[in-house]
Design a protein around this motif. Structure first.
Motif, mmCIF file in Angstrom:
data_model
loop_
_atom_site.group_PDB
_atom_site.id
_atom_site.type_symbol
_atom_site.label_atom_id
_atom_site.label_comp_id
_atom_site.label_asym_id
_atom_site.label_seq_id
_atom_site.Cartn_x
_atom_site.Cartn_y
_atom_site.Cartn_z
ATOM 1 N N LEU A 190 27.175 -3.757 31.716
ATOM 2 C CA LEU A 190 27.684 -3.891 30.476
ATOM 3 C C LEU A 190 28.959 -5.097 30.729
ATOM 4 O O LEU A 190 29.378 -5.393 31.810
ATOM 5 C CB LEU A 190 28.942 -2.743 30.090
ATOM 6 N N ALA A 191 28.919 -6.004 29.730
ATOM 7 C CA ALA A 191 29.819 -6.883 29.649
ATOM 8 C C ALA A 191 31.422 -6.424 29.531
ATOM 9 O O ALA A 191 31.343 -5.761 28.404
ATOM 10 C CB ALA A 191 29.590 -7.980 28.365
ATOM 11 N N VAL A 192 32.261 -6.922 30.534
ATOM 12 C CA VAL A 192 33.479 -6.294 30.183
ATOM 13 C C VAL A 192 34.453 -7.138 30.625
ATOM 14 O O VAL A 192 34.182 -8.393 31.148
ATOM 15 C CB VAL A 192 33.774 -5.059 31.357
ATOM 16 N N ALA A 193 35.828 -6.955 30.697
ATOM 17 C CA ALA A 193 36.850 -7.855 30.814
ATOM 18 C C ALA A 193 36.871 -8.194 32.522
ATOM 19 O O ALA A 193 36.659 -7.177 33.072
ATOM 20 C CB ALA A 193 38.285 -7.546 30.459
ATOM 21 N N ARG A 194 36.931 -9.050 32.976
ATOM 22 C CA ARG A 194 37.363 -9.529 34.336
ATOM 23 C C ARG A 194 38.147 -8.549 35.103
ATOM 24 O O ARG A 194 37.902 -8.162 36.032
ATOM 25 C CB ARG A 194 37.577 -11.166 34.571
ATOM 26 N N ARG A 195 39.356 -8.460 34.523
ATOM 27 C CA ARG A 195 40.369 -7.854 35.339
ATOM 28 C C ARG A 195 39.777 -6.447 35.601
ATOM 29 O O ARG A 195 40.171 -5.991 36.571
ATOM 30 C CB ARG A 195 41.629 -7.650 34.407
#
Length: 216
Positions: free
Chosen positions: A157-162
């Motif tokens: 999944l593409a997700v927020a880095r944090r």
């Protein structure tokens, strides 16, 4: 006089009505719901944690392109960005390369503007992390199977880095996304673990059971 089988009488409390079996009789398998997939996973303690080797899964995103391209000709990372970003702009010379787009981060619910020049805000997550896979069976796989797992887009999944950094290689009993995403997250987790015959721990099973209870 013909009597019904004793066991069936005991179970039903009455003699059964005979039903002829014909060549058209079919048996419909129960649907493979996430709950059934979870129930089918083998429970076992983690193993080989001290010997985890990220390189055993291949060169990663910064590698030399040894991972085979997907059917559309794109590499796994590019394919996931194309799939998960909206309003994306593709390179004119490389249709696999996403120049810009918008990510609705499933883990946090935030919206992130993506641009290839500041791509650090968006990361690709292996839902069942490579480290988690290693501890639950992948340490005994062949190098080819580990490389295939690392490039399986159904586990990405593409997700927020944090959020990705916070999750790291934690299992669901150690880290969870926002509650609204528990159902799809746990569903993907048990589907991947089932497909690759990976084990789960007792605490992991209990956490997944609670997360799947939120599914409509």
């Amino acid at each position: 006089m013909r009597t019904a089988p004793l066991l069936l009488v005991l179970l039903t409390g009455c003699a059964p009505t005979a039903t002829p079996v014909t060549s058209t009789t079919t048996v419909t398998a129960a649907p493979r719901t996430p709950q059934r997939l979870l129930a089918g996973l083998r429970v076992a303690a983690n193993r080989d944690s001290a010997h985890y080797d990220r390189g055993a899964f291949g060169p990663g995103w910064s590698g030399t392109g040894t991972a085979p391209p997907l059917p559309d000709g794109c590499r796994a990372r590019d394919a996931v960005l194309k799939r998960d970003l909206t309003a994306e702009t593709l390179s004119r010379t490389n249709p696999c390369l996403v120049i810009a787009g918008t990510l609705a981060d499933p883990y946090t619910g935030t919206t992130i503007s993506y641009h290839v020049g500041r791509a650090y805000e968006v990361e690709l997550d292996h839902v069942v992390a490579l480290g988690a896979a290693w501890r639950s069976g992948a340490s005994r796989w062949t190098a080819a199977r580990r490389a295939a797992f690392a490039n399986d887009t159904s586990n990405m999944l593409a997700v927020a880095r944090r959020a990705n950094q916070e999750k790291s290689s934690k299992a669901p009993d150690q880290w969870k996304p926002r509650r609204a995403y528990w159902c799809p997250y746990a569903t993907r987790w048990v589907t991947v673990k089932s497909a690759y015959s990976l084990t789960i721990t007792v605490r992991e099973r209990d956490a997944l059971t609670a997360m799947l209870a939120t599914c409509a």
